[in-house]
Scaffold this motif. Structure first.
Motif, PDB file in Angstrom:
ATOM      1  N   ALA B   8       1.188   0.796   1.071  1.00  0.00           N
ATOM      2  CA  ALA B   8       1.580   0.173   2.338  1.00  0.00           C
ATOM      3  C   ALA B   8       1.109   0.982   3.531  1.00  0.00           C
ATOM      4  O   ALA B   8       1.165   2.212   3.534  1.00  0.00           O
ATOM      5  CB  ALA B   8       3.099   0.036   2.384  1.00  0.00           C
ATOM      6  N   GLY B   9       0.676   0.284   4.556  1.00  0.00           N
ATOM      7  CA  GLY B   9       0.228   0.920   5.798  1.00  0.00           C
ATOM      8  C   GLY B   9       1.337   0.953   6.818  1.00  0.00           C
ATOM      9  O   GLY B   9       1.904  -0.086   7.159  1.00  0.00           O
ATOM     10  N   LEU B  10       1.652   2.164   7.320  1.00  0.00           N
ATOM     11  CA  LEU B  10       2.731   2.331   8.292  1.00  0.00           C
ATOM     12  C   LEU B  10       2.256   2.168   9.729  1.00  0.00           C
ATOM     13  O   LEU B  10       3.042   2.317  10.660  1.00  0.00           O
ATOM     14  CB  LEU B  10       3.367   3.719   8.130  1.00  0.00           C
ATOM     15  CG  LEU B  10       4.000   4.034   6.773  1.00  0.00           C
ATOM     16  CD1 LEU B  10       4.560   5.459   6.787  1.00  0.00           C
ATOM     17  CD2 LEU B  10       5.103   3.027   6.454  1.00  0.00           C
ATOM     18  N   GLY B  11       0.957   1.859   9.914  1.00  0.00           N
ATOM     19  CA  GLY B  11       0.446   1.759  11.281  1.00  0.00           C
ATOM     20  C   GLY B  11       0.316   3.132  11.916  1.00  0.00           C
ATOM     21  O   GLY B  11       0.542   4.162  11.281  1.00  0.00           O
ATOM     22  N   VAL B  39       5.712  10.371   4.726  1.00  0.00           N
ATOM     23  CA  VAL B  39       6.991  10.125   4.036  1.00  0.00           C
ATOM     24  C   VAL B  39       8.167  10.441   4.969  1.00  0.00           C
ATOM     25  O   VAL B  39       9.199   9.765   4.934  1.00  0.00           O
ATOM     26  CB  VAL B  39       7.073  10.943   2.731  1.00  0.00           C
ATOM     27  CG1 VAL B  39       8.445  10.783   2.083  1.00  0.00           C
ATOM     28  CG2 VAL B  39       5.982  10.494   1.750  1.00  0.00           C
ATOM     29  N   ARG B  40       7.972  11.414   5.865  1.00  0.00           N
ATOM     30  CA  ARG B  40       9.059  11.774   6.798  1.00  0.00           C
ATOM     31  C   ARG B  40       9.346  10.675   7.806  1.00  0.00           C
ATOM     32  O   ARG B  40      10.345  10.731   8.532  1.00  0.00           O
ATOM     33  CB  ARG B  40       8.708  13.094   7.516  1.00  0.00           C
ATOM     34  CG  ARG B  40       8.601  14.238   6.513  1.00  0.00           C
ATOM     35  CD  ARG B  40       9.298  15.505   6.899  1.00  0.00           C
ATOM     36  NE  ARG B  40       9.321  16.401   5.736  1.00  0.00           N
ATOM     37  CZ  ARG B  40       8.932  17.671   5.740  1.00  0.00           C
ATOM     38  NH1 ARG B  40       8.531  18.236   6.869  1.00  0.00           N
ATOM     39  NH2 ARG B  40       8.993  18.401   4.641  1.00  0.00           N
ATOM     40  N   ARG B  41       8.464   9.675   7.876  1.00  0.00           N
ATOM     41  CA  ARG B  41       8.747   8.528   8.765  1.00  0.00           C
ATOM     42  C   ARG B  41       9.748   7.554   8.140  1.00  0.00           C
ATOM     43  O   ARG B  41      10.201   6.618   8.800  1.00  0.00           O
ATOM     44  CB  ARG B  41       7.431   7.804   9.118  1.00  0.00           C
ATOM     45  CG  ARG B  41       6.605   8.603  10.125  1.00  0.00           C
ATOM     46  CD  ARG B  41       5.182   8.081  10.273  1.00  0.00           C
ATOM     47  NE  ARG B  41       5.117   6.700  10.757  1.00  0.00           N
ATOM     48  CZ  ARG B  41       3.975   6.046  10.929  1.00  0.00           C
ATOM     49  NH1 ARG B  41       2.824   6.628  10.653  1.00  0.00           N
ATOM     50  NH2 ARG B  41       3.988   4.807  11.362  1.00  0.00           N
ATOM     51  N   VAL B  76       6.458   2.617  -3.658  1.00  0.00           N
ATOM     52  CA  VAL B  76       5.629   2.377  -2.484  1.00  0.00           C
ATOM     53  C   VAL B  76       4.897   3.669  -2.146  1.00  0.00           C
ATOM     54  O   VAL B  76       5.516   4.724  -1.971  1.00  0.00           O
ATOM     55  CB  VAL B  76       6.453   1.902  -1.269  1.00  0.00           C
ATOM     56  CG1 VAL B  76       5.545   1.721  -0.042  1.00  0.00           C
ATOM     57  CG2 VAL B  76       7.157   0.578  -1.575  1.00  0.00           C
ATOM     58  N   VAL B  77       3.566   3.582  -2.091  1.00  0.00           N
ATOM     59  CA  VAL B  77       2.738   4.698  -1.637  1.00  0.00           C
ATOM     60  C   VAL B  77       2.428   4.424  -0.168  1.00  0.00           C
ATOM     61  O   VAL B  77       1.876   3.372   0.154  1.00  0.00           O
ATOM     62  CB  VAL B  77       1.429   4.784  -2.444  1.00  0.00           C
ATOM     63  CG1 VAL B  77       0.568   5.930  -1.953  1.00  0.00           C
ATOM     64  CG2 VAL B  77       1.711   4.913  -3.940  1.00  0.00           C
ATOM     65  N   VAL B  78       2.800   5.358   0.698  1.00  0.00           N
ATOM     66  CA  VAL B  78       2.607   5.109   2.128  1.00  0.00           C
ATOM     67  C   VAL B  78       1.384   5.848   2.662  1.00  0.00           C
ATOM     68  O   VAL B  78       1.084   6.969   2.268  1.00  0.00           O
ATOM     69  CB  VAL B  78       3.855   5.495   2.962  1.00  0.00           C
ATOM     70  CG1 VAL B  78       4.979   4.506   2.716  1.00  0.00           C
ATOM     71  CG2 VAL B  78       4.303   6.921   2.690  1.00  0.00           C
ATOM     72  N   SER B  79       0.672   5.149   3.540  1.00  0.00           N
ATOM     73  CA  SER B  79      -0.406   5.747   4.320  1.00  0.00           C
ATOM     74  C   SER B  79      -0.091   5.511   5.784  1.00  0.00           C
ATOM     75  O   SER B  79       0.583   4.536   6.131  1.00  0.00           O
ATOM     76  CB  SER B  79      -1.746   5.066   4.010  1.00  0.00           C
ATOM     77  OG  SER B  79      -2.284   5.491   2.778  1.00  0.00           O
ATOM     78  N   SER B  80      -0.591   6.363   6.622  1.00  0.00           N
ATOM     79  CA  SER B  80      -0.592   6.034   8.039  1.00  0.00           C
ATOM     80  C   SER B  80      -1.684   4.982   8.275  1.00  0.00           C
ATOM     81  O   SER B  80      -2.588   4.837   7.470  1.00  0.00           O
ATOM     82  CB  SER B  80      -0.839   7.331   8.812  1.00  0.00           C
ATOM     83  OG  SER B  80      -1.627   7.136   9.932  1.00  0.00           O
ATOM     84  N   GLY B  81      -1.584   4.233   9.346  1.00  0.00           N
ATOM     85  CA  GLY B  81      -2.615   3.251   9.664  1.00  0.00           C
ATOM     86  C   GLY B  81      -2.694   2.160   8.608  1.00  0.00           C
ATOM     87  O   GLY B  81      -1.689   1.550   8.247  1.00  0.00           O
ATOM     88  N   ASP B  82      -3.893   1.899   8.106  1.00  0.00           N
ATOM     89  CA  ASP B  82      -4.140   0.898   7.070  1.00  0.00           C
ATOM     90  C   ASP B  82      -4.490   1.639   5.780  1.00  0.00           C
ATOM     91  O   ASP B  82      -5.369   2.510   5.790  1.00  0.00           O
ATOM     92  CB  ASP B  82      -5.297  -0.016   7.494  1.00  0.00           C
ATOM     93  CG  ASP B  82      -5.535  -1.139   6.505  1.00  0.00           C
ATOM     94  OD1 ASP B  82      -5.310  -2.303   6.858  1.00  0.00           O
ATOM     95  OD2 ASP B  82      -5.958  -0.863   5.359  1.00  0.00           O
ATOM     96  N   PRO B  83      -3.838   1.313   4.655  1.00  0.00           N
ATOM     97  CA  PRO B  83      -4.100   2.065   3.422  1.00  0.00           C
ATOM     98  C   PRO B  83      -5.505   1.859   2.880  1.00  0.00           C
ATOM     99  O   PRO B  83      -5.971   2.647   2.058  1.00  0.00           O
ATOM    100  CB  PRO B  83      -3.053   1.520   2.451  1.00  0.00           C
ATOM    101  CG  PRO B  83      -2.684   0.176   2.981  1.00  0.00           C
ATOM    102  CD  PRO B  83      -2.843   0.255   4.468  1.00  0.00           C
ATOM    103  N   GLY B  84      -6.207   0.815   3.341  1.00  0.00           N
ATOM    104  CA  GLY B  84      -7.555   0.534   2.871  1.00  0.00           C
ATOM    105  C   GLY B  84      -8.637   1.192   3.712  1.00  0.00           C
ATOM    106  O   GLY B  84      -9.822   1.004   3.440  1.00  0.00           O
ATOM    107  N   VAL B  85      -8.257   1.941   4.743  1.00  0.00           N
ATOM    108  CA  VAL B  85      -9.222   2.591   5.626  1.00  0.00           C
ATOM    109  C   VAL B  85      -9.050   4.105   5.503  1.00  0.00           C
ATOM    110  O   VAL B  85      -8.134   4.686   6.081  1.00  0.00           O
ATOM    111  CB  VAL B  85      -9.032   2.138   7.085  1.00  0.00           C
ATOM    112  CG1 VAL B  85     -10.020   2.863   8.006  1.00  0.00           C
ATOM    113  CG2 VAL B  85      -9.219   0.627   7.208  1.00  0.00           C
ATOM    114  N   PHE B  86      -9.897   4.734   4.708  1.00  0.00           N
ATOM    115  CA  PHE B  86      -9.875   6.192   4.518  1.00  0.00           C
ATOM    116  C   PHE B  86      -8.467   6.663   4.150  1.00  0.00           C
ATOM    117  O   PHE B  86      -7.951   7.617   4.728  1.00  0.00           O
ATOM    118  CB  PHE B  86     -10.383   6.919   5.776  1.00  0.00           C
ATOM    119  CG  PHE B  86     -11.674   6.356   6.291  1.00  0.00           C
ATOM    120  CD1 PHE B  86     -12.759   6.224   5.437  1.00  0.00           C
ATOM    121  CD2 PHE B  86     -11.819   5.936   7.602  1.00  0.00           C
ATOM    122  CE1 PHE B  86     -13.970   5.705   5.894  1.00  0.00           C
ATOM    123  CE2 PHE B  86     -13.018   5.412   8.069  1.00  0.00           C
ATOM    124  CZ  PHE B  86     -14.089   5.290   7.214  1.00  0.00           C
TER     125      PHE B  86
END
Lengths: 250, 250
Positions: B8-11, B39-41, B76-86
């Motif tokens: 998931a992308g957190l933006g 994760v701290r978010r 749920v694996v979190v990324s900042s932004g979009d998980p499909g972009v780097f």
């Protein structure tokens, strides 16, 4: 009352992809302007005027938004996807730059949305997971020669490539030429993803090697994703996963 | 209980840019995995295990997520932004492809988010409003020669260019070389936007002509946007607008 112009992205279609920031702006709006099918995604309510306009009316729509804001309205201009990706944000700033000086002092904000290529990428895996580019295949506003040059250089750079607006009834030939060009530059196994009406009830995906790609697989509701030379397919029951690895070996 | 992996992308940072789809997935999760600051978010709650891991642990994290899902967890694996972009989506699919066959049958979904370059573009106007590309400037996983080749071809194609991960303490030299290359290929007036910590309380923007750009203007929290030759600046009190017009004349 101080007017404002918000240029907001509605995302690809699914309401659960509209950001809370955009929902809030729509709730506060007095006027919503946009291309007919995008405005029809907004529920009517008391105190809200919906202004639907046709495609190719972008500059007129932008000026209208700026005039309404000058008169104190809280205007939201809606785009599908992200308003900064081949959509209304640039049109509004073109109008601001060419317009009366006071327009520069207006409260103008762009609210991003989930753009088609990244929604499509997410639904099929992560084909844009490495360096990538986005090219608008419409030659309504730029010469075809530039599109062809960009596509050729993008393949040479080995970007994953997203093609927006690949094909319309009035432009049936461009995507034919783009496929011809790709066949000259890429191996026949290169993965091509046709992602149509992503996240809507009409969503449809096709993943084919370049050798099997045909022009009729795309229409104006399709974003076409072209893998890089490293893009891989993981077969599984149902829709496969397609992704581009993070690493490029030395 | 059937397990699942959602990537998931957190933006970019502002909670009002997290899509409802992602919020729902976070609410349903039993386990959240990701790089420590992401994760701290997430607010802790009963029934939810937070797994913070360090940077460069992406493949281990991906395998851990797939193992937990196999054991029935809703991960749920979190990324900042979009998980499909780097970010994490490609790492998960790399792990799936190299892993045990049953991993291919898991319920794995990618939920897009607002990626840094489009959040930055929105906050300053619409610099990515025409054809554009995104390049990860980190050479941790690819040779520097390829980065330089892509940057050179991107300038030749006259794309607007977003540079992710332009500079870190362990890689201070890459962005110096990138700026040198740009000075060889572009006119000194080319607009460069340094967008730092976009949509967070630490947000800072600098817009300078290439002639005035210096390496220290970027760090790991910065996305650098390089205008195309057509990108324009509209001066106004405070932060200017920067946008790329939709049209390229014949």
């Amino acid at each position: 009352m101080t007017g404002s112009v918000v240029i907001a992205g509605l995302g690809p279609g699914d309401p659960s992809l509209v950001t809370p920031e955009v929902t809030e702006a729509l709730d506060q709006a007095t006027d919503i302007l946009g291309y007919i099918p995008y405005v029809r995604r907004i529920a009517p309510r008391a105190g809200l005027t919906l202004h639907e306009t046709d495609n190719r009316q972008e500059l007129d729509r932008a000026r209208h938004a700026l005039e309404l804001a000058t008169a104190g309205h809280r205007v939201v201009v809606v785009s599908s996807g992200d308003p900064g990706v081949f959509a209304m944000a640039s049109a509004v700033f073109e109008a601001v730059e060419a317009g009366p000086t006071p327009w520069r002092d207006l409260d103008i904000r762009v609210l991003p949305g989930i753009t088609a290529m990244l929604a499509a990428s997410a639904r099929i895996g992560a084909p844009m997971g490495h360096d990538f580019c986005a090219i608008n295949l419409s030659d309504n506003l730029k010469p075809w020669a530039l599109i062809e040059k960009r596509l050729r250089l993008a393949v040479e750079a080995d970007f994953a490539i997203a093609l927006y607006n690949p094909r319309s009834k009035s432009r049936p030939e461009g995507f034919v030429r783009a496929l011809d060009l790709l066949r000259q530059c890429c191996e026949p196994e290169r993965l091509i993803i046709f992602a149509r009406a992503v996240t809507t009830p009409d969503e449809a995906f096709r993943v084919v090697p370049l050798a099997d790609a045909t022009p009729d697989m795309a229409d104006m509701q399709t974003v076409v994703l072209i893998g890089s030379s490293a893009t891989r397919l993981i077969a599984r029951p149902g829709r496969p996963f397609v992704y581009t690895p993070r690493s490029v070996p030395e």
